[in-house]
Design an enzyme around this catalytic site. Structure first.
Site, short mmCIF file in Angstrom:
data_model
loop_
_atom_site.label_atom_id
_atom_site.label_comp_id
_atom_site.label_asym_id
_atom_site.label_seq_id
_atom_site.Cartn_x
_atom_site.Cartn_y
_atom_site.Cartn_z
N ALA A 22 60.75 67.04 37.63
CA ALA A 22 61.75 66.56 36.67
C ALA A 22 63.12 66.44 37.34
CB ALA A 22 61.79 67.48 35.45
N ARG A 23 63.90 67.49 37.29
CA ARG A 23 65.20 67.50 37.96
C ARG A 23 65.43 68.89 38.54
NH1 ARG A 23 64.85 62.90 38.30
NH2 ARG A 23 66.12 61.23 37.44
N GLU B 182 70.03 68.22 45.94
CA GLU B 182 69.12 67.21 46.43
C GLU B 182 69.92 66.16 47.18
OE1 GLU B 182 65.89 65.99 43.79
OE2 GLU B 182 66.12 63.96 44.55
N HIS C 108 61.39 63.41 46.43
CA HIS C 108 61.59 62.66 45.18
C HIS C 108 60.77 61.37 45.23
CE1 HIS C 108 64.63 62.34 41.67
NE2 HIS C 108 63.56 61.62 41.39
N GLY D 172 57.98 59.20 41.31
CA GLY D 172 58.16 57.97 40.54
C GLY D 172 57.65 56.76 41.32
N1 NAD Z 1 60.31 62.78 40.32
C1 NAD Z 1 60.52 61.54 39.93
O1 NAD Z 1 60.41 60.60 40.72
C2 NAD Z 1 60.85 61.26 38.48
C3 NAD Z 1 60.61 59.99 37.97
C4 NAD Z 1 60.85 59.78 36.61
C5 NAD Z 1 61.37 60.79 35.81
N2 NAD Z 1 61.63 62.00 36.36
C6 NAD Z 1 62.12 63.12 35.55
O2 NAD Z 1 61.03 63.58 34.76
C7 NAD Z 1 61.52 64.20 33.55
C8 NAD Z 1 60.81 63.60 32.34
O3 NAD Z 1 61.11 62.20 32.24
P1 NAD Z 1 60.52 61.35 31.01
O4 NAD Z 1 60.92 59.94 31.20
O5 NAD Z 1 59.10 61.67 30.85
O6 NAD Z 1 61.36 62.00 29.80
P2 NAD Z 1 61.51 61.47 28.29
O7 NAD Z 1 62.85 60.89 28.11
O8 NAD Z 1 60.32 60.64 27.94
O9 NAD Z 1 61.38 62.79 27.43
C9 NAD Z 1 62.23 63.87 27.51
C10 NAD Z 1 61.57 64.99 26.70
O10 NAD Z 1 62.24 66.21 26.94
C11 NAD Z 1 62.37 66.89 25.70
N3 NAD Z 1 63.48 67.82 25.74
C12 NAD Z 1 64.80 67.56 25.53
N4 NAD Z 1 65.50 68.71 25.59
C13 NAD Z 1 64.59 69.70 25.85
C14 NAD Z 1 64.71 71.10 26.02
N5 NAD Z 1 65.89 71.73 25.89
N6 NAD Z 1 63.60 71.80 26.30
C15 NAD Z 1 62.40 71.19 26.42
N7 NAD Z 1 62.21 69.87 26.23
C16 NAD Z 1 63.31 69.13 25.95
C17 NAD Z 1 62.57 65.78 24.68
O11 NAD Z 1 62.25 66.21 23.37
C18 NAD Z 1 61.58 64.73 25.20
O12 NAD Z 1 60.30 64.97 24.68
C19 NAD Z 1 63.03 63.96 33.55
O13 NAD Z 1 63.70 65.08 34.07
C20 NAD Z 1 63.18 62.79 34.51
O14 NAD Z 1 64.48 62.75 35.07
C21 NAD Z 1 61.37 62.25 37.68
#
Ligand code: NAD
Length: 348
Positions: free
Chosen positions: A258-259, A287, A306, A309
């Site tokens: 995630a982050r 990062e 990273h 994605g």
């Molecule tokens: N590694 C990578 O290359 C890569 C690529 C894409 C996304 N990401 C990261 O993956 C993560 C998920 O992305 P996504 O597009 O699936 O997200 P999304 O926008 O679809 O969903 C976010 C979810 O987090 C929940 N949420 C919000 N606040 C919260 C809290 N306090 N506790 C628990 N859950 C909470 C929301 O209810 C929602 O269900 C993000 O951190 C994004 O930045 C990483």
């Protein structure tokens, strides 16, 4: 045949002119994301401006914006805010051919009635696949045991591990996000129990997907593997802090795609260095990690740059998703990946 009967008029496929579209993204991104065929289709669906905007203040850019109805954005696009809308009075749709829009989109744009969609769902596919692989490799201690093999030359030294294997493990997903849901679907192929912490998700919906809604402390206490899928917000920053990391069972695996900011890196390093926890991290805080950072060298940590994605051949999915949205927009159909102002703050 009744020649006297009046035929209903045949409607042309396009009842209104094709929208004028402009691409806005960093140099090279159009070529990386949109292959030849995708660009051809975009040219069919829209009246496409032939230049890609890298900035929005030159006379050429201002001319293109003045006539744009659709802005197709991608990585490295200029900031889209009220000032840009003043220069693009006919803008109706921002179609982002990548994941998050938070880095460049001022929410005021949504408040002014411009629709915004993103390819975050298409980007979620490879992240979920990567996460599933990380969960299986984590439970099998693949990285630790590969290193042991390399360094000690003993093929089957699996000693000293608190637990090993995927059977009957409990996987805790933090965030029932696009990615989290897909991971949950893939986990259906494992003999695993799934716990979910997401304060904004409906527990009944989690149960329907085959998981159990729990609070974060319970998730941390019960899981063999914890996988993070929440966005970085004020609420989630360092949600895995020293206290929660210490609550994880011995041998638990922390997977973070995630982050990096969701985890207290120093506290994680302590736990990993002691051998109590393993970590598989595609993101980190800071990062990139500075050269020589302990996480690069600890045998039970595995750090990737990273890459979860969309990369390489996966980028085509972002173009496909964007073209689908533009086609639906042009046909007056509902968009599938439209961003809702109300959800923006808790989205990635
Ligand atoms: N590694 C990578 O290359 C890569 C690529 C894409 C996304 N990401 C990261 O993956 C993560 C998920 O992305 P996504 O597009 O699936 O997200 P999304 O926008 O679809 O969903 C976010 C979810 O987090 C929940 N949420 C919000 N606040 C919260 C809290 N306090 N506790 C628990 N859950 C909470 C929301 O209810 C929602 O269900 C993000 O951190 C994004 O930045 C990483």
């Amino acid at each position: 045949m009744d020649v006297g009967r009046q035929e209903a008029p045949v409607r042309p496929p396009h009842t209104r002119p094709r929208p004028r579209a402009v691409l806005a993204m960093a140099p090279g991104v159009r070529e990386e994301v949109f292959g030849h065929e995708a660009l051809r289709r975009l040219g069919e669906l829209t009246e496409l401006h032939d230049q890609v905007l890298h900035e929005v203040s030159s006379p050429d850019a201002l001319r293109a914006l003045a006539g744009a109805e659709v802005l197709v954005t991608g990585w490295g696009c200029p900031k889209i805010d009220a000032g840009l809308l003043d220069r693009a009075p006919g803008l109706r749709l921002v179609a982002h051919a990548a994941g998050t829009v938070k880095t460049f989109l001022d929410p005021a744009v949504l408040e002014r009635g411009v629709r915004v969609c993103s390819a975050a769902d298409a980007n979620a596919v490879p992240v979920a696949e990567f996460t599933f692989a990380a969960i299986v490799f984590g439970a099998k201690r693949a990285f630790t045991l590969a290193r042991r093999y390399r360094e000690r030359g003993t093929r089957r030294d699996f000693s000293g591990l608190p637990w090993l294997g995927t059977r009957g493990v409990t996987v805790g997903l933090v965030g029932l996000s696009r990615i989290g849901r897909r991971v949950m679907g893939l986990l259906g192929g494992l003999d695993a129990d799934v716990l979910v912490y997401d304060p904004y998700a409906d527990p009944a919906g989690i149960a329907e997907l085959g998981g159990t809604a729990v609070d974060l402390d319970t998730l941390v206490r019960r899981s063999h593997v914890v996988s993070l899928h929440a966005p970085e917000t004020r609420e989630t920053r360092r949600m895995l802090d020293a206290r929660r990391l210490s609550m994880l069972r011995d041998g638990a695996v922390v997977v973070n795609t995630a982050r990096g900011g969701l985890v207290d890196t120093d506290a994680l390093v302590k736990e990993v260095r002691s051998g109590r926890l393993d970590a598989i991290l595609d993101v980190s805080d800071p990062e990139p990690l500075p050269a020589g950072h302990p996480l690069f060298d600890l045998p039970n940590a595995f750090v990737t740059p990273h890459l979860a994605g969309a990369q390489g051949n996966e980028l085509g999915r972002l173009a496909e998703s964007t073209l689908g949205e533009i086609a639906r927009y042009a046909a007056g159909l509902p968009l599938l990946h439209e961003i809702d102002r109300g959800e923006l703050d808790r989205m990635a």
